[in-house]
Design an enzyme around this catalytic site. Structure first.
Site, PDB file in Angstrom:
ATOM      1  N   ARG A  80       0.851  -1.187   0.000  1.00  0.00           N
ATOM      2  CA  ARG A  80       0.000   0.000   0.000  1.00  0.00           C
ATOM      3  C   ARG A  80       0.889   1.241   0.000  1.00  0.00           C
ATOM      4  O   ARG A  80       1.699   1.437   0.903  1.00  0.00           O
ATOM      5  CB  ARG A  80      -0.912   0.004   1.239  1.00  0.00           C
ATOM      6  CG  ARG A  80      -1.780   1.247   1.294  1.00  0.00           C
ATOM      7  CD  ARG A  80      -2.628   1.324   2.542  1.00  0.00           C
ATOM      8  NE  ARG A  80      -3.276   2.634   2.550  1.00  0.00           N
ATOM      9  CZ  ARG A  80      -3.303   3.475   3.573  1.00  0.00           C
ATOM     10  NH1 ARG A  80      -2.725   3.148   4.727  1.00  0.00           N
ATOM     11  NH2 ARG A  80      -3.906   4.639   3.477  1.00  0.00           N
ATOM     12  N   HIS A 124      -3.276  10.842   0.381  1.00  0.00           N
ATOM     13  CA  HIS A 124      -2.698  10.707   1.716  1.00  0.00           C
ATOM     14  C   HIS A 124      -2.156  12.079   2.123  1.00  0.00           C
ATOM     15  O   HIS A 124      -0.964  12.254   2.355  1.00  0.00           O
ATOM     16  CB  HIS A 124      -1.608   9.633   1.733  1.00  0.00           C
ATOM     17  CG  HIS A 124      -1.301   9.103   3.107  1.00  0.00           C
ATOM     18  ND1 HIS A 124      -1.300   7.752   3.408  1.00  0.00           N
ATOM     19  CD2 HIS A 124      -0.989   9.736   4.262  1.00  0.00           C
ATOM     20  CE1 HIS A 124      -0.981   7.586   4.685  1.00  0.00           C
ATOM     21  NE2 HIS A 124      -0.794   8.779   5.219  1.00  0.00           N
ATOM     22  N   GLU A 169      -7.504   8.384   6.090  1.00  0.00           N
ATOM     23  CA  GLU A 169      -7.796   9.057   7.350  1.00  0.00           C
ATOM     24  C   GLU A 169      -8.420  10.446   7.193  1.00  0.00           C
ATOM     25  O   GLU A 169      -7.858  11.460   7.628  1.00  0.00           O
ATOM     26  CB  GLU A 169      -6.525   9.148   8.205  1.00  0.00           C
ATOM     27  CG  GLU A 169      -5.972   7.782   8.587  1.00  0.00           C
ATOM     28  CD  GLU A 169      -4.804   7.826   9.539  1.00  0.00           C
ATOM     29  OE1 GLU A 169      -4.493   6.771  10.122  1.00  0.00           O
ATOM     30  OE2 GLU A 169      -4.210   8.904   9.731  1.00  0.00           O
ATOM     31  N   ASN A 295      -7.250   1.752   9.932  1.00  0.00           N
ATOM     32  CA  ASN A 295      -5.956   2.012  10.563  1.00  0.00           C
ATOM     33  C   ASN A 295      -6.180   2.015  12.067  1.00  0.00           C
ATOM     34  O   ASN A 295      -7.064   2.718  12.568  1.00  0.00           O
ATOM     35  CB  ASN A 295      -5.389   3.367  10.135  1.00  0.00           C
ATOM     36  CG  ASN A 295      -5.060   3.424   8.661  1.00  0.00           C
ATOM     37  OD1 ASN A 295      -5.118   2.420   7.950  1.00  0.00           O
ATOM     38  ND2 ASN A 295      -4.705   4.606   8.178  1.00  0.00           N
ATOM     39  N   TYR A 297      -4.209   2.263  15.935  1.00  0.00           N
ATOM     40  CA  TYR A 297      -3.031   2.465  16.766  1.00  0.00           C
ATOM     41  C   TYR A 297      -3.334   2.297  18.257  1.00  0.00           C
ATOM     42  O   TYR A 297      -2.585   1.646  18.968  1.00  0.00           O
ATOM     43  CB  TYR A 297      -2.405   3.835  16.483  1.00  0.00           C
ATOM     44  CG  TYR A 297      -1.769   3.881  15.106  1.00  0.00           C
ATOM     45  CD1 TYR A 297      -0.511   3.327  14.892  1.00  0.00           C
ATOM     46  CD2 TYR A 297      -2.438   4.427  14.009  1.00  0.00           C
ATOM     47  CE1 TYR A 297       0.076   3.328  13.626  1.00  0.00           C
ATOM     48  CE2 TYR A 297      -1.861   4.430  12.741  1.00  0.00           C
ATOM     49  CZ  TYR A 297      -0.602   3.883  12.565  1.00  0.00           C
ATOM     50  OH  TYR A 297      -0.041   3.867  11.314  1.00  0.00           O
ATOM     51  N   GLU A 356      -3.188   0.140   8.226  1.00  0.00           N
ATOM     52  CA  GLU A 356      -2.026   0.627   8.981  1.00  0.00           C
ATOM     53  C   GLU A 356      -2.099   0.073  10.388  1.00  0.00           C
ATOM     54  O   GLU A 356      -3.166   0.052  10.999  1.00  0.00           O
ATOM     55  CB  GLU A 356      -1.972   2.163   9.083  1.00  0.00           C
ATOM     56  CG  GLU A 356      -1.557   2.889   7.837  1.00  0.00           C
ATOM     57  CD  GLU A 356      -1.460   4.398   8.057  1.00  0.00           C
ATOM     58  OE1 GLU A 356      -1.167   4.822   9.210  1.00  0.00           O
ATOM     59  OE2 GLU A 356      -1.679   5.146   7.099  1.00  0.00           O
TER      60      GLU A 356
END
Length: 449
Positions: A80, A124, A169, A295, A297, A356
């Site tokens: 990606r 992005h 995002e 994504n 985290y 991600e």
């Protein structure tokens, strides 16, 4: 890290890494590339740690062949990356740079020659600066310009690239770029930034149609998602967490998957909704997706913040290890957010890819120059097990892309946070695989055996 063997993933599971154009490419003035909002933002005093910029970054624009070789060594099945809009259209509209398209042409062919499927993200965060001067994502017209750009990219590459990601995002673009001003373009509009959420989603919907018309087989969108945890069981903190969940998760996922915005009354939006939403917009935005990129985290812990435009305050999450960035390491949060989405959206939820997931680690360099980044290995191991738990619970997850292949320009942190499986010496551009590189390589080989 446990001694229990990693569970088996499906044989056709996608194993990948992720990067983005501004963070790795460099070469910001070469071959006709126009300026992006990040080029301009990085020139503002004090906004990037130590005054770093992405002007050179990891010099991937010149070293892409070496980097593809590293991906081949990993045994990846997919990569990606993002396409730099200013490299394709220097002004964000009109004139097209063949040299820019040629770069991604060469990259795609090299990946395919190694059995690696290219998975491009069209946006992005590197909006062409001329479009920002015309209003950026506050302007509805930017959504239409984005669809035109999507057509140009797909007409060149869709014959070889099956899956396309429109946006990365959009929550971060709205929150950090337009509401808080800590990312490009650096506007601090607070709730005045909400139209950028809608215009990004509209751009996604228009680009989805454009991509399919140009031959793209699959279209996805990626957002970062986070479980919202109340700081206490008190009603005010629970309401604060609900408000944050609405802003971070539901404001982007509900229009895509349900065709409507959630109740935004916590942010002063009345029953009529956002003024920028026109008749027909939600039908465009909610066109069926072939996949949803997530994504992940960490979770977010919230307490109430009365008499504030944003009715919540982020709180630390004690009791967990943290990354070099100070982010808490909570693999179970990945299981939580995936099962939450499965429960919330049911059969409206398309197959998911983790697009991600990774961490910043301070290097522990041994005498022979090797970098034994055990915290990253533990992080990846834990999150992959958490992902498997979600799949066992019934969530349809098709692939995993770790962030990131190599160290890069980490936005407002400059080059201080290192997320790569591969260490980059930004003075010499030397690439040195860390221990996590070998761990991921061996994991992929074992899973594909």
């Amino acid at each position: 890290m446990t001694d229990v063997p990693m569970p088996r993933f499906p044989g056709d599971f996608t194993w990948g890494v992720a990067t983005s154009a501004y963070q790795i490419e460099g070469a910001v003035t070469e071959d006709g590339r126009g300026e992006s909002i990040w080029d301009v933002f990085c020139r503002k005093p004090g906004v990037i740690r130590d005054g770093h910029t992405g002007a050179v970054a990891a010099d991937h624009y010149h070293r892409w062949s070496t980097d593809v070789g590293l991906m081949a060594e990993l045994g990846l099945t997919a990569y990606r990356f993002s396409i730099a809009w200013p490299r394709i259209q220097p002004d964000g509209k009109g004139q097209v740079s063949d040299a820019g398209l040629d770069f991604y042409d060469r990259l795609a062919d090299a990946l395919l020659a190694h059995g690696i499927t290219p998975v491009p993200t069209l946006y992005h965060w590197d909006l062409p600066q001329p479009l920002e001067e015309d209003g950026g994502w506050l302007a509805r017209d930017t959504a239409h310009r984005f669809a035109e750009y999507a057509t140009l990219a797909a007409e060149r590459l869709a014959d070889r690239i099956p899956m396309w990601i429109t946006l990365n995002e959009p929550f971060v673009v709205t929150a950090f770029g337009y509401a808080l001003g800590i990312h490009a373009p650096g506007q601090s509009l607070m709730l005045g930034a909400l139209p950028t959420a809608h215009h990004q989603l509209l751009g996604h919907g228009l680009a989805t149609s454009a991509l399919r018309a140009a031959g793209a087989e699959q279209v996805a969108i990626t957002n970062n998602h986070s479980p919202a945890w109340p700081a206490t069981d008190g009603a005010a903190d629970v309401a604060a967490a609900d408000a944050y969940d609405t802003l971070h998760n539901r404001m982007f996922a509900d229009p895509l998957l349900l065709g409507r915005y959630p109740d935004l009354s916590a942010f002063g939006v009345g029953p009529a909704g956002l003024d920028c939403v026109l008749d027909g917009d939600l039908a465009v935005i909610s066109a069926p997706l072939d996949a949803l990129g997530v994504n992940y985290y960490n979770p977010t812990r919230l307490s109430a913040l009365p008499d504030s435009p944003l009715p919540f305050r982020m709180e630390p999450i004690p009791g967990y290890p943290v990354t070099a960035f100070g982010w808490p390491v909570i693999p179970s949060g990945l299981t939580e957010v995936l099962t939450l989405f499965a429960d919330r959206y049911g059969d409206r939820l398309p197959p998911i890819y983790i697009t991600e997931n990774g961490c910043s680690v301070n290097d522990d360099v041994s005498g022979d120059g090797t970098m034994d980044d055990q915290p990253r290995i533990r992080y990846l191991d834990g999150h992959l097990r958490a992902l498997h738990d979600a799949m066992t619970a019934g969530v349809d997850v098709r692939g995993y892309f770790t962030w990131s292949l190599m160290d890069n320009f980490e936005w407002s942190e400059g080059y201080h946070q290192r997320f790569g499986l591969v260490h980059v010496d930004f003075e010499t551009q030397r690439r040195t695989p860390r221990a996590s590189f070998g761990w991921y390589r061996d994991l992929i080989a074992a899973q594909r055996r």
